[in-house]
Design an enzyme around this catalytic site. Structure first.
Site, mmCIF file in Angstrom:
data_model
loop_
_atom_site.group_PDB
_atom_site.id
_atom_site.type_symbol
_atom_site.label_atom_id
_atom_site.label_comp_id
_atom_site.label_asym_id
_atom_site.label_seq_id
_atom_site.Cartn_x
_atom_site.Cartn_y
_atom_site.Cartn_z
ATOM 1 C CB THR A 1 -10.532 1.481 -6.568
ATOM 2 O OG1 THR A 1 -9.545 1.948 -7.495
ATOM 3 C CG2 THR A 1 -11.458 2.637 -6.202
ATOM 4 C CB CYS A 2 -9.689 -2.875 -7.435
ATOM 5 S SG CYS A 2 -9.906 -4.529 -8.137
ATOM 6 C CG HIS A 3 -6.241 -6.132 -6.772
ATOM 7 N ND1 HIS A 3 -7.390 -6.159 -7.509
ATOM 8 C CD2 HIS A 3 -6.005 -7.415 -6.385
ATOM 9 C CE1 HIS A 3 -7.832 -7.412 -7.591
ATOM 10 N NE2 HIS A 3 -7.017 -8.186 -6.917
ATOM 11 C CG PHE B 1 -11.062 -8.035 -5.658
ATOM 12 C CD1 PHE B 1 -12.182 -7.872 -6.449
ATOM 13 C CD2 PHE B 1 -10.467 -9.292 -5.582
ATOM 14 C CE1 PHE B 1 -12.706 -8.947 -7.169
ATOM 15 C CE2 PHE B 1 -10.985 -10.363 -6.296
ATOM 16 C CZ PHE B 1 -12.110 -10.191 -7.088
ATOM 17 C CG LEU C 1 -15.285 -4.860 -4.898
ATOM 18 C CD1 LEU C 1 -16.134 -5.917 -4.227
ATOM 19 C CD2 LEU C 1 -15.769 -4.687 -6.353
#
Length: 387
Positions: A121-123, A142, A175
């Site tokens: 998730t994300c980074h 992201f 994301l």
């Protein structure tokens, strides 16, 4: 709930990982009997990781605030990848550090070679890029990682809406924490876990400013991940308005500290709430119950849920509303020190050693550390079964 104790997940953690992206899968998977071992390079079982709250606070980029302390439950050096069914890597700035850690990258590659689910998730997709496993895979992250994903040979998918989660082969990507409901659903499916009910359930959450960060978000995302319709209402707020949350954590003082947490978005107007539309009411704790209990229409709503024999769950200070509605008389209750005096004066029976207690259709929990038990008990009351 039935148990899936034979299933286990490895979560790779680190300082300044995103708070929600660690705690939501950690607590929700445990709620359904899945063991989650949390490790971090250079740290041992019992060590803590600092977490970070990432959310938009009116600036061009998300703001980072200090989150809860997260306690690891396994030493990194003891990890055997073959012992696990899936790998989770939360987002946050720590992913920059572990993306150049060869021991971490070898673990990631072993999961990939075995075709086991890897959730990023994300980074944290940066770690997958560094491990060389995104080539040809459709994934998201992201948006600042869009060019990185493409440079690594991945196929970029726009995270629209932001609650979207994607799965390509064994790679699950999102994301970030807003996608947790779909993320959990896909992760369960990828692990061969089926959690079902005889019909779709609807759950209403009562919230207000300074609701406890974990106590509103973790069960909200958990029930969404089970396929429930989840709705959040606040008496003086409209659909789309924000509630600021509070992080309550043990940091060595006599009582817990309080810090600002994520924003929580109200999903319906108060005037649109109809008790008949819901199977369950959940009242998280934090300081918001102090405000909600001063509003007669909120107390009346709680009473109507009880009169209709609906399931009602209260976490931490959420029991203040149960007391005001006259629902604790003669009822067994779980409570931390903060609510014991109020439970007693309201006629409740304290179950001293219990984290979560069911009495008929009433469910109470001590606070956010008890959320795995609370979510499991709530799912059982709503008729969910593990297949």
């Amino acid at each position: 709930m039935g148990s899936l104790a034979q299933k286990s997940v490895l979560m790779i953690c680190g300082d300044y990982m995103e708070d929600f992206e660690a705690i939501v899968p950690f607590q929700v998977l445990q709620a359904f009997g899945i063991r989650v071992d949390c490790v971090s390079p250079g740290k041992k079982s019992g060590d803590r990781c600092l977490t970070a709250v990432h959310d938009y606070m009116g600036y061009e980029l998300y703001t980072e605030l200090p989150g809860h302390n997260f306690i690891l439950n396994k030493s990194f050096e003891d990890v055997k990848p073959e012992s696990y069914d899936a790998l989770i890597i939360p987002g946050g700035r720590f992913t920059e550090l572990i993306s150049v850690d060869n021991k971490v990258l070898n673990i990631v590659r072993k999961f990939d070679e075995a075709g086991k689910p890897i959730a990023a998730t994300c980074h944290s997709q940066l770690v997958l890029v560094s491990a060389g496993i995104v080539e040809g895979k459709k994934c998201t992250a992201f948006p600042s990682l869009k060019h990185v994903i493409k440079l690594a040979g991945g196929v970029w998918l726009d995270p629209e809406p932001i609650t979207s989660c994607f799965c390509d082969g064994n790679i699950i990507s999102a994301l970030g924490w807003p996608a947790h409901a779909e993320y959990l659903n896909i992760l369960f499916h990828s692990m061969g876990v089926k959690i079902a009910a005889d019909q779709k359930k609807s759950v209403l959450f009562l919230c207000g400013d300074y609701v406890e960060d974990y106590e509103i978000n973790v069960p909200f995302q958990a029930m969404g991940g089970l396929g429930c319709k989840v709705v959040a209402a606040s008496p003086n707020k409209k659909k789309g308005d924000k509630c600021v949350t509070a992080i309550h954590d043990d940091e060595g003082a006599q009582i817990c500290s309080e810090k600002q947490g994520h924003n929580f978005i109200v999903t319906t107007d108060w005037e649109e709430v109809c008790v008949e539309d819901y199977d369950c009411l959940v009242i998280p704790g934090g300081r918001s119950p102090e405000f909600l209990v001063m509003d007669d229409k909120v107390v009346s709503l709680v009473k109507i849920f009880a009169e209709k024999n609906k399931v009602i769950g209260a976490i931490g200070q959420g029991k203040l509303l149960l007391a005001a509605a006259g629902l604790l008389e003669g009822k067994n209750c779980a409570s931390s020190y903060a609510m014991k005096a109020i439970v007693k004066v309201a006629g409740g029976v304290l179950m001293e050693s219990a984290e979560s207690v069911t009495h008929g259709n009433l469910l109470t929990a001590t606070g956010w550390p008890a959320l795995p038990h609370f979510i499991s008990d709530l799912a059982s009351l709503l008729g969910f079964t593990v297949i």
